[in-house]
Write a protein that holds these residues in place. Structure first.
Motif, PDB file in Angstrom:
ATOM      1  N   PRO A 403       0.807  -1.231   0.000  1.00 46.93           N
ATOM      2  CA  PRO A 403       0.000   0.000   0.000  1.00 46.93           C
ATOM      3  C   PRO A 403       0.838   1.278   0.000  1.00 46.93           C
ATOM      4  CG  PRO A 403      -0.783  -1.553   1.659  1.00 46.93           C
ATOM      5  CD  PRO A 403       0.495  -2.112   1.130  1.00 46.93           C
ATOM      6  N   MET A 404       2.095   1.208   0.466  1.00 47.00           N
ATOM      7  CA  MET A 404       2.959   2.393   0.495  1.00 47.00           C
ATOM      8  C   MET A 404       3.435   2.780  -0.912  1.00 47.00           C
ATOM      9  SD  MET A 404       3.058   3.030   3.702  1.00 47.00           S
ATOM     10  CE  MET A 404       4.400   4.185   3.929  1.00 47.00           C
ATOM     11  N   LYS A 405       3.280   1.851  -1.870  1.00 44.59           N
ATOM     12  CA  LYS A 405       3.826   2.086  -3.214  1.00 44.59           C
ATOM     13  C   LYS A 405       2.712   2.210  -4.259  1.00 44.59           C
ATOM     14  CE  LYS A 405       8.275   1.769  -2.207  1.00 44.59           C
ATOM     15  NZ  LYS A 405       9.124   0.631  -2.463  1.00 44.59           N
ATOM     16  N   SER A 406       1.541   2.675  -3.852  1.00 43.82           N
ATOM     17  CA  SER A 406       0.421   2.678  -4.810  1.00 43.82           C
ATOM     18  C   SER A 406       0.677   3.642  -5.971  1.00 43.82           C
ATOM     19  CB  SER A 406      -0.895   3.005  -4.107  1.00 43.82           C
ATOM     20  OG  SER A 406      -0.770   4.209  -3.399  1.00 43.82           O
ATOM     21  N   LYS A 407       1.380   4.760  -5.702  1.00 41.05           N
ATOM     22  CA  LYS A 407       1.682   5.711  -6.787  1.00 41.05           C
ATOM     23  C   LYS A 407       2.592   5.071  -7.828  1.00 41.05           C
ATOM     24  CE  LYS A 407       1.465  10.610  -5.588  1.00 41.05           C
ATOM     25  NZ  LYS A 407       2.193  11.706  -4.971  1.00 41.05           N
ATOM     26  N   GLN A 408       3.643   4.391  -7.334  1.00 39.62           N
ATOM     27  CA  GLN A 408       4.604   3.749  -8.250  1.00 39.62           C
ATOM     28  C   GLN A 408       3.908   2.685  -9.087  1.00 39.62           C
ATOM     29  OE1 GLN A 408       5.185   4.624  -5.126  1.00 39.62           O
ATOM     30  NE2 GLN A 408       7.370   4.666  -4.598  1.00 39.62           N
ATOM     31  N   LEU A 409       2.982   1.939  -8.424  1.00 40.57           N
ATOM     32  CA  LEU A 409       2.271   0.876  -9.153  1.00 40.57           C
ATOM     33  C   LEU A 409       1.401   1.474 -10.252  1.00 40.57           C
ATOM     34  CD1 LEU A 409       1.662  -2.232  -9.218  1.00 40.57           C
ATOM     35  CD2 LEU A 409      -0.400  -1.703  -7.938  1.00 40.57           C
ATOM     36  N   ALA A 410       0.685   2.542  -9.908  1.00 44.99           N
ATOM     37  CA  ALA A 410      -0.203   3.176 -10.896  1.00 44.99           C
ATOM     38  C   ALA A 410       0.604   3.695 -12.080  1.00 44.99           C
ATOM     39  CB  ALA A 410      -0.985   4.317 -10.241  1.00 44.99           C
ATOM     40  N   LYS A 411       1.758   4.327 -11.784  1.00 45.26           N
ATOM     41  CA  LYS A 411       2.590   4.869 -12.858  1.00 45.26           C
ATOM     42  C   LYS A 411       3.157   3.739 -13.719  1.00 45.26           C
ATOM     43  CE  LYS A 411       6.574   7.776 -13.822  1.00 45.26           C
ATOM     44  NZ  LYS A 411       7.769   8.408 -13.336  1.00 45.26           N
ATOM     45  N   GLY A 412       3.620   2.682 -13.053  1.00 43.62           N
ATOM     46  CA  GLY A 412       4.204   1.539 -13.768  1.00 43.62           C
ATOM     47  C   GLY A 412       3.201   0.886 -14.692  1.00 43.62           C
ATOM     48  N   ILE A 413       2.001   0.631 -14.171  1.00 44.34           N
ATOM     49  CA  ILE A 413       0.961  -0.006 -15.005  1.00 44.34           C
ATOM     50  C   ILE A 413       0.632   0.896 -16.184  1.00 44.34           C
ATOM     51  CG2 ILE A 413      -1.471  -0.722 -15.068  1.00 44.34           C
ATOM     52  CD1 ILE A 413      -1.162  -1.595 -12.144  1.00 44.34           C
ATOM     53  N   ASP A 414       0.477   2.179 -15.903  1.00 45.91           N
ATOM     54  CA  ASP A 414       0.128   3.142 -16.945  1.00 45.91           C
ATOM     55  C   ASP A 414       1.153   3.110 -18.087  1.00 45.91           C
ATOM     56  OD1 ASP A 414      -1.599   5.373 -17.780  1.00 45.91           O
ATOM     57  OD2 ASP A 414       0.233   6.558 -17.573  1.00 45.91           O
ATOM     58  N   GLU A 453      11.771  -2.007 -12.168  1.00 41.76           N
ATOM     59  CA  GLU A 453      11.889  -0.701 -12.819  1.00 41.76           C
ATOM     60  C   GLU A 453      11.117   0.396 -12.083  1.00 41.76           C
ATOM     61  OE1 GLU A 453      10.874  -1.147 -16.965  1.00 41.76           O
ATOM     62  OE2 GLU A 453      12.206  -2.873 -17.196  1.00 41.76           O
ATOM     63  N   TYR A 454      10.095  -0.004 -11.321  1.00 40.85           N
ATOM     64  CA  TYR A 454       9.274   1.025 -10.643  1.00 40.85           C
ATOM     65  C   TYR A 454       9.262   0.872  -9.122  1.00 40.85           C
ATOM     66  CZ  TYR A 454       7.593   1.931 -15.343  1.00 40.85           C
ATOM     67  OH  TYR A 454       7.524   2.239 -16.682  1.00 40.85           O
ATOM     68  N   GLY A 455       9.862  -0.220  -8.622  1.00 39.58           N
ATOM     69  CA  GLY A 455       9.879  -0.432  -7.170  1.00 39.58           C
ATOM     70  C   GLY A 455       8.502  -0.732  -6.608  1.00 39.58           C
ATOM     71  N   ALA A 456       7.609  -1.295  -7.448  1.00 38.72           N
ATOM     72  CA  ALA A 456       6.243  -1.600  -6.991  1.00 38.72           C
ATOM     73  C   ALA A 456       6.012  -3.104  -7.067  1.00 38.72           C
ATOM     74  CB  ALA A 456       5.231  -0.881  -7.884  1.00 38.72           C
ATOM     75  N   THR A 457       5.311  -3.645  -6.077  1.00 40.06           N
ATOM     76  CA  THR A 457       5.019  -5.086  -6.124  1.00 40.06           C
ATOM     77  C   THR A 457       3.522  -5.288  -6.308  1.00 40.06           C
ATOM     78  OG1 THR A 457       4.994  -5.048  -3.715  1.00 40.06           O
ATOM     79  CG2 THR A 457       6.989  -5.868  -4.760  1.00 40.06           C
TER      80      THR A 457
END
Length: 534
Positions: A403-414, A453-457
């Motif tokens: 949950p701490m990396k939700s921004k990175q995940l959203a950017k990565g998926i995008d 590449e985005y540090g998101a899991t």
């Protein structure tokens, strides 16, 4: 050198094959001849060996497979060669299909032992539909495999091609003595040595001369004479016009791993392959030697350099000259953009170029302006055809594992979805994100790249969906459409462009829905003409 000469000396081609036929190894050896690299890398995942230059993503080096198309350019004897090395694995076929819109010709690699395989059939069918000129390279002749004539028959029958050998093997596997070049009438001896230059090429004008027996031994020479008599009797003579029209496919034999037969292939290719060809836009046919620049985006790659988070749009130049720091029109956005550092490629190595010509592939740094299929021009509104998204076959919910990396995940998926590696659907009912891919291996690639590449899991949950269909109708306000939306609300989603998509849970359910709502059209590719303009 003038503009027309620059176009004439360019060759842009793709290399396609089933996985493990030796496509990436062949690419390496072609680069070796162009002096672009000093030492060819091995593709198998072995820590000691140098990695292949065209497999530059970390996951490719670990797996020993190509998962993304890479672009490589080099000069060879006055010819500028642009290679697009495509993934062979069927899970990445969509990337390969798109790449085929950007090439002027293709080399099809076939494994001598396995012959024609399933993925090769699919890719060749796409090339045939587009009349792309094809050269066939039968690889791994240093191993035991199928008889040359059996292979040629199999290529003709399974791939529906009309072939003519331009080189022919002398033996195979342990008995491989060399290759006879029918085009140049010389014998190229196999030494089993993979050094860059094998100097044992001997001109043989007369096949009946005693020199051939001395060179090969009387038994091998006798067999070669018989086989070449058969070749000239059975197969048509090479005709360049038929090859360029996609009606005749020349065949070369060799071993990419041992660098054998590769020079014949490269020399033959430079001589016969087409320079940049005209391309059809929706408005008209665009010729490469037109004065005004035009080009289209066929691929987007996020994180070419993970340290800099850069995103590159790969543009194939169709006409005119592309110049650095010149304003060009982005047709879809209807605005002018300037590019201060356009890149030419050598796998992950890039260099800034001041000008590029038709046939070249240019990488443009992108902050989110580009989508696959976009057109850039000197001012004219052109739309190049035929770069659709296919209906995915595998679907999973994607969940945030941190949950701490939700921004990175959203950017990565995008960003990864913009590359076209997969498609993102947002459910209308609850806003949950669903990822759809053409192949199951894509999920691993997405998970790996999000983390590295985005540090998101992320984690996945299975979702029972049979097919995604893009929805279109004559009347978006009709009772029938309103009823469809109410009854099927839990199966409706929006794609990244905001188009409505129906996620059918089975073939039967899709068939029943189509029958129940006849005024609604269900499309299996995202690129279609709307029934009415909204």
């Amino acid at each position: 050198m003038n503009f027309k000469q620059e176009i004439a000396r360019r060759r842009t081609f793709g290399i396609v094959s089933h996985p493990d036929a030796g496509k990436t190894t062949l690419t390496e050896k072609l680069l070796l001849y162009g002096g672009a690299i000093q030492e060819a890398g091995a593709v198998k995942s072995n820590k000691i060996k140098k990695g292949a230059a065209s497999d530059f993503m970390e996951i490719e080096r670990q797996r020993g497979i190509s998962v993304a198309t890479s672009v490589l350019a080099f000069e060879y004897e006055g010819t500028k060669i642009n290679i697009l090395d495509t993934p062979g694995h069927k899970d990445f076929a969509e990337d390969t299909f798109r790449t085929l819109t950007a090439v002027d010709s293709v080399i099809v690699v076939i494994d001598v032992a396995k012959g024609v395989e399933e993925q090769t059939e699919k890719l060749v069918e796409v090339c045939r539909m587009r009349n792309i000129p094809m050269i066939v390279f039968i690889n791994k002749m240093d191993r035991e495999g199928k008889d040359a004539f059996d292979l040629l028959d199999e290529i003709e029958q399974k791939l529906n091609l009309k072939v003519t050998p331009l080189s022919f093997p002398i033996g195979m596997g342990y008995d491989l003595k060399g290759i006879y070049n029918l085009h140049k009438k010389n014998v190229h001896l196999f030494t089993g040595n993979s050094s860059k230059d094998i100097h044992s090429t001997t001109e043989i004008d007369d096949l009946n001369s005693a020199a051939l027996d001395e060179l090969l031994g009387s038994k091998a020479a006798g067999t070669l004479r018989e086989e070449l008599e058969l070749v000239t009797g059975i197969y048509p003579e090479f005709n360049r016009q038929q090859y360029l029209a996609g009606e005749l496919q020349p065949v070369f034999f060799g071993s990419a791993l041992h660098n054998f037969g590769v020079k014949e292939l490269l020399d033959g290719f430079v001589e016969i392959a087409p320079a940049p060809r005209p391309k059809k836009a929706e408005e008209r046919l665009v010729a490469p030697d037109e004065k005004d620049f035009s080009g289209f985006v066929f691929k987007i790659h996020a994180n070419m350099d993970p340290k800099h988070r850069d995103r590159l749009a790969f543009v194939k130049i169709v006409s005119g000259k592309f110049e650095r720091n010149t304003a060009y029109k982005h047709v879809r956005l209807d605005k002018n953009l300037k590019f201060s550092s356009p890149n030419a490629f050598f796998a992950e190595k890039k260099k800034i170029v001041d000008e590029s010509f038709p046939g070249d592939i240019v990488g443009l740094h992108d902050t989110g302006n580009f989508k696959i299929g976009d057109t850039l021009t000197s001012g004219e509104s052109l739309h190049y055809k035929g770069i659709p998204s296919f209906s995915p076959e595998h679907f999973r919910y994607i969940n945030n594992a941190d949950p701490m990396k939700s921004k990175q995940l959203a950017k990565g998926i995008d960003q990864l979805m913009d590359e076209g590696v997969a498609q993102l659907f947002t459910l209308e009912l609850n806003g949950r994100k669903v990822i759809g891919t053409v192949g199951a291996l894509q999920f691993e690639v997405i998970q790996y790249r999000l983390e590295h590449e985005y540090g998101a899991t992320c984690s996945y949950e299975n979702l029972n969906v049979h097919k995604a269909c893009w929805i279109d109708t004559h009347d978006w306000e009709s009772e029938e459409f309103t009823d469809f939306k109410r009854v099927k609300s839990k199966f409706l989603a929006k794609d990244k462009r905001g188009q409505l998509v129906f996620l059918a849970d089975s073939a039967f359910s899709l068939q029943m829905t189509q029958q129940k709502y006849p005024s609604i059209t269900f499309h299996f590719v995202s690129e279609f003409e709307p029934l009415v303009q909204e």
